[in-house]
Design an enzyme around this catalytic site. Structure first.
Site, PDB file in Angstrom:
ATOM      1  N   LYS A 116       0.812  -1.213   0.000  1.00 17.95           N
ATOM      2  CA  LYS A 116       0.000   0.000   0.000  1.00 17.95           C
ATOM      3  C   LYS A 116       0.849   1.269   0.000  1.00 17.95           C
ATOM      4  CE  LYS A 116      -4.249  -1.783   2.105  1.00 17.95           C
ATOM      5  NZ  LYS A 116      -3.907  -3.200   2.055  1.00 17.95           N
ATOM      6  N   LYS A 158      -2.808   0.955   9.155  1.00  7.17           N
ATOM      7  CA  LYS A 158      -3.209  -0.076   8.197  1.00  7.17           C
ATOM      8  C   LYS A 158      -2.031  -0.974   7.874  1.00  7.17           C
ATOM      9  CE  LYS A 158      -6.547   2.742   5.597  1.00  7.17           C
ATOM     10  NZ  LYS A 158      -6.873   3.213   4.223  1.00  7.17           N
ATOM     11  N   GLY A 164      -9.448  -6.689   3.211  1.00  9.41           N
ATOM     12  CA  GLY A 164     -10.586  -7.329   3.861  1.00  9.41           C
ATOM     13  C   GLY A 164     -10.823  -6.863   5.281  1.00  9.41           C
ATOM     14  N   HIS A 208     -17.202   4.976   1.627  1.00 17.32           N
ATOM     15  CA  HIS A 208     -16.278   4.067   0.942  1.00 17.32           C
ATOM     16  C   HIS A 208     -16.874   3.791  -0.440  1.00 17.32           C
ATOM     17  CE1 HIS A 208     -13.517   0.342   1.143  1.00 17.32           C
ATOM     18  NE2 HIS A 208     -13.995   0.427  -0.080  1.00 17.32           N
ATOM     19  N   HIS A 235     -14.248  -2.420   9.910  1.00 14.43           N
ATOM     20  CA  HIS A 235     -13.625  -2.229   8.596  1.00 14.43           C
ATOM     21  C   HIS A 235     -13.933  -3.359   7.622  1.00 14.43           C
ATOM     22  CE1 HIS A 235     -11.515   1.027  10.549  1.00 14.43           C
ATOM     23  NE2 HIS A 235     -10.994   0.191  11.416  1.00 14.43           N
ATOM     24  N   GLU A 275     -10.308   1.588  -4.816  1.00 17.11           N
ATOM     25  CA  GLU A 275     -11.112   2.000  -3.676  1.00 17.11           C
ATOM     26  C   GLU A 275     -10.771   3.427  -3.260  1.00 17.11           C
ATOM     27  OE1 GLU A 275     -11.131  -0.826  -0.519  1.00 17.11           O
ATOM     28  OE2 GLU A 275     -11.770  -2.467  -1.824  1.00 17.11           O
ATOM     29  N   ARG A 292      -7.838  -7.992  -8.148  1.00 19.13           N
ATOM     30  CA  ARG A 292      -8.586  -9.242  -8.233  1.00 19.13           C
ATOM     31  C   ARG A 292     -10.060  -8.926  -8.359  1.00 19.13           C
ATOM     32  NH1 ARG A 292     -10.869  -8.907  -3.236  1.00 19.13           N
ATOM     33  NH2 ARG A 292      -9.580  -8.111  -1.539  1.00 19.13           N
TER      34      ARG A 292
END
Length: 660
Positions: A116, A158, A164, A208, A235, A275, A292
């Protein structure tokens, strides 16, 4: 198009892929762990191979074994689904080296978006807006604390390799940072084998919003519009919908173009999801790109009419995208809920067991169920406790909300606790109906959304009473002694009985009178007529109603009018021998692994102090002190596997202060 593929996954996504392959005449090879030998995806596939024991690390995560099975079966390609190895660059590279096509993006794209921190630097260079934060390689705890202090609180930690909802912690003050960082890193190591984290400013009440993108090997990249995934718990997405409420065409175009730019920046191919988090002003910020297919892809399929798994197969086999951007349009509105085996009344603790009864709403153009289990299957402690995804479509959002509530009302599950009623309360909530959902809605409204004490309508008790009487008749229907007859006959009079039933904290007495030609329940003529399976027709006075009855009298599940209650008969003979269990030790609420012990034996702690942490079904459970007192001894150690009900530690509460 491929002739045969191996599916390197399990559960509902494996079944979902098999459905598309059947329609396209592509043969499928399933893999399974020893715990999944009888699983639905194994039964559905043309071939299946066992790849190891129950633990994912010894089965579904053994990339070399999966490639070996693909080669043995003659599969041309491997579809990784989502989770497991779907975003593992080493596995994608190993497929390429073995001459097996990986149905996913190029290795370089997975690598670029997999970390990330690096991905956010790349997106910054591509002009994609970012949330203020720290994405550096220096992982010293003091440096991370300093960066969080600089950004300001609340901040969010994070896992850089996460996804997930795993490895994420919201920190609201500097004092809480060190403890939350340690917990986040521990979960990240367990889930992803990498404890590298990033720090970002936590936006209060954000939405989101994610964009489904697709790219082929011929340089074409398209946006298949947005999904709103703001309804989250810890989350983890709970409800997803498409299109996102309140997004106008201009913002849709801006977000779609930003997502396509993100994909082009890494020469992306295949299905991907970019996202974003967004605020009320219309501003949006890049969070991550999932390289994915997503769990929530069905809502996009429902509003576009496209099969995204088919698109994946066609793109991976070298075909161009099936549609030009000008041919893409939104039709209606779709909502998906994730149906989990978990107990909302116990903090959403996962539930395990056999699905003794599982009836889904009928499939149609409006209702779809994606599931990896059927009635009789087991929800085990080894994997994610998802039962199914329930998806509905209708002409607009208001109609889709009503369609979802109707579908949830038709759902019947016995054998595990589940979140179906919770989901119905969430969908029916005024804020959700108004389309004003943000990522903190569930936490703020938990008091409203929590299960209420049952106020059970009389019809459920009447159905349970009639079912009990039917059970009694069935036991003597084979010509037993006349003294065992249960037809209510008495010399010179007919019998009256009072039956006592309970539902939660509610207790009710049902008076049954035997007449010559019928039963009378609470003064009304009543009968229970079998229909099919567990369904019956309840006739009570001048009314009739469909009911479903599952289980024995001691725990009878009654479904009627879209509601479900467990009605227990208080058997006076059984209660005569009952005694209280004085067991006082703190025990494991479910099977799991001890990952942290926070205090030494002999330590004195205050009520609510975290004593130990266990990991179960991909989540951390913190066991806290029930009162002020002393931890006498531990019956477990870090790394131990413990079963449900296992004693974890002995605790001695302080004696009450009587000095006053």
């Amino acid at each position: 198009m491929f002739k045969k593929i191996l599916i390197a996954n399990r559960g509902e996504i494996a079944c979902r892929i098999i459905d598309s392959c059947r329609r396209l005449s592509v043969r499928t090879v399933a893999v399974y762990s020893e715990a999944d030998a009888a699983a639905r995806h194994v039964r559905m596939a043309d071939e299946a191979f066992c790849v190891g024991p129950a633990a994912s690390s010894e089965s579904y995560l053994r990339g070399e074994r999966l490639i070996e099975m693909a080669q043995r079966a003659g599969a041309e390609a491997i579809h990784p689904g989502y989770g497991f190895l779907s975003e593992n660059e080493a596995f994608a590279q190993a497929c390429h080296d073995a001459g097996v096509i990986f149905i996913g993006p190029p290795v370089e794209a997975i690598r670029a978006m997999g970390a990330k921190s690096a991905a956010k630097r790349l997106m910054d260079e591509a002009g994609v807006p970012l949330v203020p934060g720290y994405h550096g390689d220096d992982q010293d705890a003091e440096r991370l604390q300093a960066e969080a202090d600089r950004i300001g609180y609340p901040a969010i930690i994070k896992a850089s390799a996460g996804g997930g909802g795993k490895g994420m912690r919201v920190v609201r003050s500097a004092d809480a940072f060190a403890e939350e960082l340690a917990s986040c890193q521990r979960e990240a190591r367990a889930s992803f084998g990498d404890d590298h984290v990033l720090i970002e400013k936590y936006l209060e009440r954000p939405r989101h919003i994610e964009i489904q993108i697709f790219a082929d090997q011929h340089g074409h990249t398209v946006s298949l519009f947005e999904r709103d995934c703001s309804a989250q718990r810890r989350h983890q997405k709970v409800v997803e919908e498409a299109p996102a409420p309140g997004i106008d065409e201009a913002q849709r175009a801006r977000m779609g173009e930003a997502a396509c730019n993100a994909a082009r920046a890494v020469d992306y191919v295949g299905a991907g999801t970019v996202e974003f988090i967004a605020d009320d002003s219309g501003a949006f910020y890049f969070m991550e790109m999932n390289t994915r297919l997503q769990v929530e892809h069905p809502v996009t399929e429902m509003i576009t009419g496209f099969d995204l798994v088919e698109w994946q197969l066609r793109v991976a086999s070298g075909e161009p995208l099936p549609r030009e951007p000008s041919a893409l349009a939104i039709d209606g509105h779709a909502i998906e809920v994730r149906l989990y085996a978990e107990d909302p009344a116990r903090g959403f603790l996962p539930s395990i067991g056999r699905l003794a009864h599982f009836v889904a709403p009928p499939a149609s153009a409006h209702v779809r169920l994606d599931s990896g289990v059927e009635q009789g299957d087991e929800i085990t402690p080894h994997y994610d406790p998802m039962i199914a995804k329930l998806i509905v479509w209708d002409v607009d959002r208001a109609a889709a909300v009503e369609r979802m509530l109707s579908a949830l009302a038709d759902l019947q599950i016995v054998g595990v606790r589940h979140n179906g009623d919770f989901l119905a309360r969430l969908i029916d909530h005024d804020v959700f109906r108004a389309g004003k959902v943000d990522t903190g809605l569930i936490e703020r409204e938990m008091e409203t959304l929590a299960p209420a004490s049952p106020d059970v309508p009389a019809v459920f008790f009447h159905a349970a009473a009639l079912a009990l009487l039917a059970d009694e008749r069935a036991r003597v229907a084979t010509g037993a002694s006349p003294w065992a007859a249960v037809d209510g006959w008495r010399l010179n009079a007919r019998q009256h009985r009072t039956l006592v039933f309970t539902a939660g904290d509610q207790e009710r007495e049902i008076r049954v009178a035997y007449a010559d030609d019928a039963l009378h329940v609470d003064g009304e003529r009543a009968a229970l007529e079998p229909s099919e399976g567990a369904r019956y027709r309840l006739i009570y006075g001048a009314s009739q109603q469909d009911v479903s009855l599952v289980g024995p009298a001691a725990a009878r599940h009654v479904f009627a009018a879209g509601a479900h209650y467990e009605i227990a008969w208080r058997d006076p003979l059984a209660e005569a021998g009952a005694v209280d269990d004085p067991q006082a030790e703190l025990t494991a609420p479910m099977p799991g692994t001890i990952v942290a012990i926070n205090h030494d034996a002999g330590a004195h702690v205050e009520a609510g102090t975290p004593i130990l942490v266990m990991e179960a079904m991909k989540m951390e459970l913190t066991i806290k002190a029930p009162a002020s007192g002393t931890v006498v001894r531990y019956d477990c150690a870090v790394g131990d596997q413990v079963g449900e009900g296992a004693e974890l530690f002995e605790f001695e509460a302080d004696a009450p202060d009587t000095s006053a």
